[in-house]
Scaffold this motif. Structure first.
Motif, PDB file in Angstrom:
ATOM      1  N   ARG A  25       0.591  -1.279   0.003  1.00 33.58           N
ATOM      2  CA  ARG A  25       0.056   0.153   0.004  1.00 33.58           C
ATOM      3  C   ARG A  25       0.907   1.683  -0.214  1.00 33.58           C
ATOM      4  NH1 ARG A  25      -3.313  -3.106  -1.929  1.00 33.58           N
ATOM      5  NH2 ARG A  25      -5.056  -3.898  -1.375  1.00 33.58           N
ATOM      6  N   SER A  26       2.079   1.667   0.638  1.00 35.61           N
ATOM      7  CA  SER A  26       2.889   2.318   0.871  1.00 35.61           C
ATOM      8  C   SER A  26       3.475   2.560  -0.533  1.00 35.61           C
ATOM      9  CB  SER A  26       3.442   2.101   1.970  1.00 35.61           C
ATOM     10  OG  SER A  26       3.318   1.898   2.886  1.00 35.61           O
ATOM     11  N   LEU A  27       3.501   1.233  -1.185  1.00 30.35           N
ATOM     12  CA  LEU A  27       4.279   2.072  -2.883  1.00 30.35           C
ATOM     13  C   LEU A  27       3.310   2.007  -3.650  1.00 30.35           C
ATOM     14  CD1 LEU A  27       6.459  -1.549  -2.703  1.00 30.35           C
ATOM     15  CD2 LEU A  27       7.669   1.099  -2.928  1.00 30.35           C
ATOM     16  N   GLY A  28       2.191   2.367  -3.484  1.00 31.30           N
ATOM     17  CA  GLY A  28       0.665   2.788  -3.779  1.00 31.30           C
ATOM     18  C   GLY A  28       0.375   1.717  -4.821  1.00 31.30           C
ATOM     19  N   LEU A  29       0.480   0.170  -4.590  1.00 24.27           N
ATOM     20  CA  LEU A  29       0.497  -0.621  -5.664  1.00 24.27           C
ATOM     21  C   LEU A  29      -1.250  -1.407  -5.297  1.00 24.27           C
ATOM     22  CD1 LEU A  29       3.655  -2.925  -5.795  1.00 24.27           C
ATOM     23  CD2 LEU A  29       1.853  -1.342  -7.867  1.00 24.27           C
ATOM     24  N   LYS A  30      -2.022  -1.429  -5.495  1.00 25.20           N
ATOM     25  CA  LYS A  30      -3.892  -2.390  -4.929  1.00 25.20           C
ATOM     26  C   LYS A  30      -3.849  -3.731  -5.239  1.00 25.20           C
ATOM     27  CE  LYS A  30      -4.550   2.675  -4.773  1.00 25.20           C
ATOM     28  NZ  LYS A  30      -5.603   4.096  -5.172  1.00 25.20           N
ATOM     29  N   ARG A  31      -3.491  -4.346  -6.432  1.00 20.58           N
ATOM     30  CA  ARG A  31      -3.755  -5.414  -7.096  1.00 20.58           C
ATOM     31  C   ARG A  31      -3.543  -6.000  -8.108  1.00 20.58           C
ATOM     32  NH1 ARG A  31      -6.243  -0.795  -9.205  1.00 20.58           N
ATOM     33  NH2 ARG A  31      -6.085   0.004 -11.212  1.00 20.58           N
ATOM     34  N   ILE A  32      -2.775  -6.925  -8.597  1.00 24.84           N
ATOM     35  CA  ILE A  32      -2.507  -7.523  -9.150  1.00 24.84           C
ATOM     36  C   ILE A  32      -2.451  -7.899 -10.608  1.00 24.84           C
ATOM     37  CG2 ILE A  32      -2.368 -10.263 -10.241  1.00 24.84           C
ATOM     38  CD1 ILE A  32      -2.806 -11.214  -7.989  1.00 24.84           C
ATOM     39  N   GLY A  33      -0.673  -6.846 -11.016  1.00 25.87           N
ATOM     40  CA  GLY A  33      -1.037  -5.867 -12.598  1.00 25.87           C
ATOM     41  C   GLY A  33      -0.935  -4.694 -12.373  1.00 25.87           C
ATOM     42  N   HIS A  34      -0.816  -4.228 -10.662  1.00 25.91           N
ATOM     43  CA  HIS A  34      -0.892  -2.625 -10.927  1.00 25.91           C
ATOM     44  C   HIS A  34       0.828  -2.205 -11.106  1.00 25.91           C
ATOM     45  CE1 HIS A  34      -1.857   1.080  -8.516  1.00 25.91           C
ATOM     46  NE2 HIS A  34      -2.020   1.098  -9.681  1.00 25.91           N
ATOM     47  N   THR A  35       0.830  -1.279 -11.732  1.00 31.24           N
ATOM     48  CA  THR A  35       2.107  -0.447 -12.024  1.00 31.24           C
ATOM     49  C   THR A  35       1.912   1.163 -11.944  1.00 31.24           C
ATOM     50  OG1 THR A  35       2.205  -2.426 -14.454  1.00 31.24           O
ATOM     51  CG2 THR A  35       4.109   0.125 -13.886  1.00 31.24           C
ATOM     52  N   VAL A  36       3.984   0.466 -10.943  1.00 37.25           N
ATOM     53  CA  VAL A  36       3.389   2.494  -9.684  1.00 37.25           C
ATOM     54  C   VAL A  36       5.335   2.650 -10.508  1.00 37.25           C
ATOM     55  CG1 VAL A  36       1.953   2.660  -8.751  1.00 37.25           C
ATOM     56  CG2 VAL A  36       3.837   1.742  -8.333  1.00 37.25           C
ATOM     57  N   GLU A  37       4.985   3.939 -10.846  1.00 37.49           N
ATOM     58  CA  GLU A  37       6.617   4.398 -10.850  1.00 37.49           C
ATOM     59  C   GLU A  37       6.874   5.109  -9.740  1.00 37.49           C
ATOM     60  OE1 GLU A  37       7.901   6.683 -14.498  1.00 37.49           O
ATOM     61  OE2 GLU A  37       6.938   4.940 -15.742  1.00 37.49           O
ATOM     62  N   LYS A  38       8.425   4.986  -9.273  1.00 35.30           N
ATOM     63  CA  LYS A  38       8.207   5.641  -8.268  1.00 35.30           C
ATOM     64  C   LYS A  38      10.332   5.961  -8.363  1.00 35.30           C
ATOM     65  CE  LYS A  38       5.541   5.156  -5.221  1.00 35.30           C
ATOM     66  NZ  LYS A  38       4.664   5.713  -4.358  1.00 35.30           N
ATOM     67  N   PRO A  39      10.772   7.013  -7.471  1.00 36.80           N
ATOM     68  CA  PRO A  39      12.075   7.787  -7.042  1.00 36.80           C
ATOM     69  C   PRO A  39      12.701   6.703  -6.870  1.00 36.80           C
ATOM     70  CG  PRO A  39      11.186   8.866  -5.805  1.00 36.80           C
ATOM     71  CD  PRO A  39       9.407   7.878  -6.956  1.00 36.80           C
ATOM     72  N   ASP A  40      14.101   6.304  -7.680  1.00 38.63           N
ATOM     73  CA  ASP A  40      14.936   5.126  -7.158  1.00 38.63           C
ATOM     74  C   ASP A  40      15.798   6.499  -6.331  1.00 38.63           C
ATOM     75  OD1 ASP A  40      16.870   3.100  -6.579  1.00 38.63           O
ATOM     76  OD2 ASP A  40      17.647   3.522  -8.817  1.00 38.63           O
ATOM     77  N   SER A  41      15.213   5.727  -4.942  1.00 39.34           N
ATOM     78  CA  SER A  41      16.322   5.921  -3.543  1.00 39.34           C
ATOM     79  C   SER A  41      15.987   4.675  -3.143  1.00 39.34           C
ATOM     80  CB  SER A  41      14.747   7.082  -2.640  1.00 39.34           C
ATOM     81  OG  SER A  41      13.605   6.419  -2.334  1.00 39.34           O
ATOM     82  N   PRO A  42      17.402   4.738  -1.186  1.00 46.75           N
ATOM     83  CA  PRO A  42      17.530   3.765  -1.071  1.00 46.75           C
ATOM     84  C   PRO A  42      15.637   3.555  -0.068  1.00 46.75           C
ATOM     85  CG  PRO A  42      18.706   5.698  -0.297  1.00 46.75           C
ATOM     86  CD  PRO A  42      17.780   5.814  -1.715  1.00 46.75           C
ATOM     87  N   GLU A  43      15.113   4.421   0.176  1.00 50.42           N
ATOM     88  CA  GLU A  43      14.061   3.952   1.171  1.00 50.42           C
ATOM     89  C   GLU A  43      12.969   3.060   0.488  1.00 50.42           C
ATOM     90  OE1 GLU A  43      14.941   7.316   0.483  1.00 50.42           O
ATOM     91  OE2 GLU A  43      15.652   7.669   2.868  1.00 50.42           O
ATOM     92  N   VAL A  44      12.509   3.525  -1.139  1.00 49.49           N
ATOM     93  CA  VAL A  44      11.638   2.478  -1.972  1.00 49.49           C
ATOM     94  C   VAL A  44      12.525   1.383  -2.624  1.00 49.49           C
ATOM     95  CG1 VAL A  44      11.402   2.599  -4.335  1.00 49.49           C
ATOM     96  CG2 VAL A  44      11.096   4.910  -2.711  1.00 49.49           C
TER      97      VAL A  44
END
Length: 60
Positions: A25-44
């Protein structure tokens, strides 16, 4: 230019640990097949590492 990580959920969170569900959920993913783009950081990267059995990751 900073790189981004493309994270896709490939497996279900059902039956998983509560912490793994919350991480998805913190990554923003809600279901199978869902894709999100996140900045490349140590936390992510740490969040992705925690749920690596549920997601795929590509660098963009």
């Amino acid at each position: 230019m900073a790189t981004t990580l493309v994270v896709t959920q490939i497996r279900s969170e059902i039956g998983g640990k509560r912490q793994h569900r919350e991480t998805l959920r913190s990554l923003g993913l809600k279901r199978i097949g869902h894709t999100v783009e996140k900045p490349d950081s140590p936390e992510v990267r740490g969040m992705v590492r925690a749920v690596r059995h549920l997601v795929t990751v590509e660098e963009k």
